[in-house]
Scaffold this motif. Structure first.
Motif, PDB file in Angstrom:
ATOM      1  N   SER A 111       0.830  -1.213   0.000  1.00  0.00           N
ATOM      2  CA  SER A 111       0.000   0.000   0.000  1.00  0.00           C
ATOM      3  C   SER A 111       0.862   1.260   0.000  1.00  0.00           C
ATOM      4  O   SER A 111       0.524   2.256  -0.652  1.00  0.00           O
ATOM      5  N   ILE A 112       1.986   1.232   0.713  1.00  0.00           N
ATOM      6  CA  ILE A 112       2.895   2.384   0.736  1.00  0.00           C
ATOM      7  C   ILE A 112       3.580   2.540  -0.619  1.00  0.00           C
ATOM      8  O   ILE A 112       3.710   3.658  -1.145  1.00  0.00           O
ATOM      9  N   ASP A 124      -6.983  -0.092   7.264  1.00  0.00           N
ATOM     10  CA  ASP A 124      -5.568   0.221   7.431  1.00  0.00           C
ATOM     11  C   ASP A 124      -4.859   0.305   6.084  1.00  0.00           C
ATOM     12  O   ASP A 124      -3.959   1.139   5.893  1.00  0.00           O
ATOM     13  N   TYR A 125      -5.263  -0.523   5.115  1.00  0.00           N
ATOM     14  CA  TYR A 125      -4.701  -0.465   3.764  1.00  0.00           C
ATOM     15  C   TYR A 125      -5.041   0.887   3.114  1.00  0.00           C
ATOM     16  O   TYR A 125      -4.172   1.541   2.534  1.00  0.00           O
ATOM     17  N   LYS A 147      -2.971   3.778   4.723  1.00  0.00           N
ATOM     18  CA  LYS A 147      -1.564   3.827   4.309  1.00  0.00           C
ATOM     19  C   LYS A 147      -1.433   4.292   2.864  1.00  0.00           C
ATOM     20  O   LYS A 147      -0.564   5.123   2.550  1.00  0.00           O
ATOM     21  N   THR A 198       0.039   8.029   2.215  1.00  0.00           N
ATOM     22  CA  THR A 198       1.321   8.143   1.522  1.00  0.00           C
ATOM     23  C   THR A 198       1.178   8.940   0.231  1.00  0.00           C
ATOM     24  O   THR A 198       2.033   9.772  -0.104  1.00  0.00           O
ATOM     25  N   GLY A 258       4.537   6.969   6.260  1.00  0.00           N
ATOM     26  CA  GLY A 258       3.865   5.749   5.839  1.00  0.00           C
ATOM     27  C   GLY A 258       4.388   4.524   6.572  1.00  0.00           C
ATOM     28  O   GLY A 258       3.610   3.684   7.033  1.00  0.00           O
ATOM     29  N   LEU A 259       5.713   4.423   6.693  1.00  0.00           N
ATOM     30  CA  LEU A 259       6.291   3.282   7.418  1.00  0.00           C
ATOM     31  C   LEU A 259       5.944   3.343   8.900  1.00  0.00           C
ATOM     32  O   LEU A 259       5.692   2.310   9.531  1.00  0.00           O
ATOM     33  N   ALA A 299       3.223   4.679  10.187  1.00  0.00           N
ATOM     34  CA  ALA A 299       1.817   4.262  10.288  1.00  0.00           C
ATOM     35  C   ALA A 299       1.687   2.753  10.122  1.00  0.00           C
ATOM     36  O   ALA A 299       0.910   2.099  10.832  1.00  0.00           O
ATOM     37  N   ALA A 300       2.466   2.186   9.182  1.00  0.00           N
ATOM     38  CA  ALA A 300       2.411   0.736   8.976  1.00  0.00           C
ATOM     39  C   ALA A 300       2.868  -0.005  10.230  1.00  0.00           C
ATOM     40  O   ALA A 300       2.259  -1.019  10.619  1.00  0.00           O
ATOM     41  N   LEU A 324       0.128   0.336  12.945  1.00  0.00           N
ATOM     42  CA  LEU A 324      -1.023  -0.509  12.627  1.00  0.00           C
ATOM     43  C   LEU A 324      -0.684  -1.989  12.802  1.00  0.00           C
ATOM     44  O   LEU A 324      -1.519  -2.778  13.245  1.00  0.00           O
TER      45      LEU A 324
END
Length: 543
Positions: free
Chosen positions: A128-129, A401-402, A405, A409, A425-426, A428-429, A432
């Protein structure tokens, strides 16, 4: 465990049993890719705020080094569209000289990543990122080309997306219909070119005309960007359209190889440029290894060595700045072209670099006639193919969550820059992921023998799940004196230091009330951690 240094380029294995037939196939594929690389290298450099020769010699030098030293059979290296936004921003903020230092520094980081065997870590970047920042970069590339597409009279474009739109709006009165027509014709032609030949081949196949069908197959292999570049440049030159060209903006393109030059270097400059270095290295690593994975799938050849590929990318990015080059990485479009044209070994990458060098040395003056609006059309096409736009329409199929992200991003890439987007983004990943993993840990209360308080632990007791032990602590503190607490770890698959510290706090609370704590059915990983940390002795008895 000590790190063993392993530097083995894939070409050493690919040349075993090499014969004349494979050489001719690689030579033809390399020549085809070299022709395809010509307009792209110039377009990427110009869009990045550099001269066209910076892109050409980056494609030549970096392409040669990546082919000779890389970990893939068919990867083609050179300047990439993904770097346009990054390079333009660095040039605007720090200048060309500091871009060279940042690129060389990124080369050192890339080599170190490969040396430390971090190549496989790139696979852990959530898709996703990757889609979010790829779509964001594609939008920014398209926005950066509006000026040349419309033929606007603007001396210098800002790096910021919204500032670009304001500048374009303020200068829309200088719109050039000739430039707009050439750019639009280029983009539409590139979109229709493969479809045109595919439809013609089907028609001629149904008419059983093998000669014409063979001609269609050959025509379909002619790179669309080259067709657009040659035909539209000839049209604009013959009809003398009043449009800006490479020659009118940059002057002559030197035929000879650029001179070796060392940029001024200081540790203060390196510290100032560390963030751009990190951005170039991260993007180069992600782009090159994603490209190598695509090449593996398309070619069916042995899988690439990600660590060797990173070291090759590092050497290439360290060397090209000394010749005035720009960042380089693996390029998906040229790599796929190489595979489809019959390339099977790194020799095709070497042939691509030699072909491009011969074109630059022998036919550089012809490039001066190329209208910038035609290059803008090519970059619009690159941006269109680069983005995975259908993912926006399919977001409803994915969990929240997908979506967060990907959209986060994408928005951060457009509004701020790639560095901020990837970092946030990382982060947040990670957050999550921690939340999801913590939800998998559970505690279940059951009746124990002789009045013991028995609890079953499930999942992973790590720093993100330690709060779920609090109910046990509360029950111990509210319960009777001398509690007998039993923790059944049969379903506890992992324990980290934070989880161990939480168990220590539980043991302390139990001992303060004169009771005992016992762990049963420990698996190997939790048992080893407990024993190495000395917690087994503190417990007195372990199951």
């Amino acid at each position: 465990m000590p790190i063993s240094f392993a530097f083995r380029p894939r070409i050493a294995d690919a040349l075993r049993g090499y014969d004349r037939e494979r050489f001719l196939r690689d030579l033809g594929a390399g020549a085809t890719v070299g022709i395809v690389a010509l307009p792209l290298a110039m377009a990427f450099a110009i869009a990045s705020g550099l001269t066209p020769q910076a892109g050409l010699w980056t494609a030549i030098i970096a392409g040669l080094l990546i082919a000779l030293l890389g970990g893939s059979h068919v990867q083609i290296g050179g300047p990439a569209g993904a770097f346009i936004v990054i390079v333009y921003g660095i040039v605007e903020r720090y200048g060309v000289a500091n871009l060279l230092i940042a690129t060389a520094g990124a080369g050192v980081l890339l080599f170190a990543m490969g040396l430390l065997r971090l190549g496989r870590l790139v696979r852990y970047v959530p898709v996703s990122i990757v889609i979010g920042f790829t779509n964001g970069i594609a939008l920014l590339i398209a926005a950066s080309q509006i000026k040349d597409w419309l033929g606007l009279d603007i001396d210098k474009m800002p790096a910021d997306f919204f500032a670009q739109l304001r500048t374009i709006g303020a200068n829309i009165g200088s719109f050039n219909p000739y430039a707009f027509g050439l750019g639009t014709a280029c983009f539409v032609g590139l979109m229709l070119w493969p479809r045109l030949w595919a439809a013609r081949a089907r028609l001629q196949g149904s008419l059983d005309l093998p000669g014409l069908q063979r001609a269609s197959e050959v025509g379909a292999r002619i790179p669309g960007p080259i067709v657009a570049l040659v035909t539209l440049t000839a049209l604009a030159s013959f009809l003398q359209f009043p449009v800006e060209t490479i020659g009118s903006r940059f002057g002559d393109i030197p035929r000879g190889m650029p001179a070796f030059a060392l940029p001024e270097f200081s540790w203060e400059t390196v510290k100032m440029l560390f963030s751009p270095m990190l951005t170039i290295a991260a993007l180069g690593a992600i782009e090159s290894l994603l490209c190598a994975r695509v090449a593996d799938q398309v070619s069916g050849l042995p899988r690439h060595d990600p660590n060797q590929e990173l070291m090759a990318q590092g050497v290439a990015n360290f060397v090209v700045p000394f010749f005035g080059g720009m960042p380089a990485t693996g390029t998906i479009a040229r790599t796929v072209t190489n595979v489809r044209a019959g390339g099977t070994t790194p020799v095709a990458g070497v042939a691509h670099a030699i072909t491009l060098a011969l074109i630059v040395l022998l036919a550089a003056p012809l490039a001066l006639l190329v209208p910038l609006s035609v290059l803008a059309g090519i970059l619009f096409f690159v941006a269109w193919n680069m983005g995975e736009w259908r993912e926006f329409a399919h977001l409803r199929r994915h969990p929240n969550d997908y979506r967060l992200k990907l959209l986060g991003t994408f928005a951060l890439t457009v509004v701020f820059d790639l560095t901020v987007a990837v970092q946030v983004g990382l982060l947040a990943a990670c957050l999550l992921f921690i939340h999801k993993m913590s939800s998998l840990f559970g505690v279940e209360r059951s009746d124990g023998e002789n009045g013991a308080m028995r609890f079953s632990l499930y999942g992973s007791l790590f720093f993100g799940a330690t709060a779920k032990i609090d109910p046990i602590l509360d029950e111990v503190e509210r319960g009777p004196e001398q509690p007998q607490v039993v923790l059944d770890a049969l379903h506890l698959v992992h324990l980290d230091s934070s989880g161990l510290d939480t168990l220590r706090q539980l043991l302390k609370a139990v001992q303060q009330k004169g009771g005992t704590l016992r762990l049963e059915n420990l698996h190997e990983q939790p048992r080893e951690l407990i024993e190495h940390a000395g917690f087994a002795e503190e417990l007195g008895v372990t199951g």
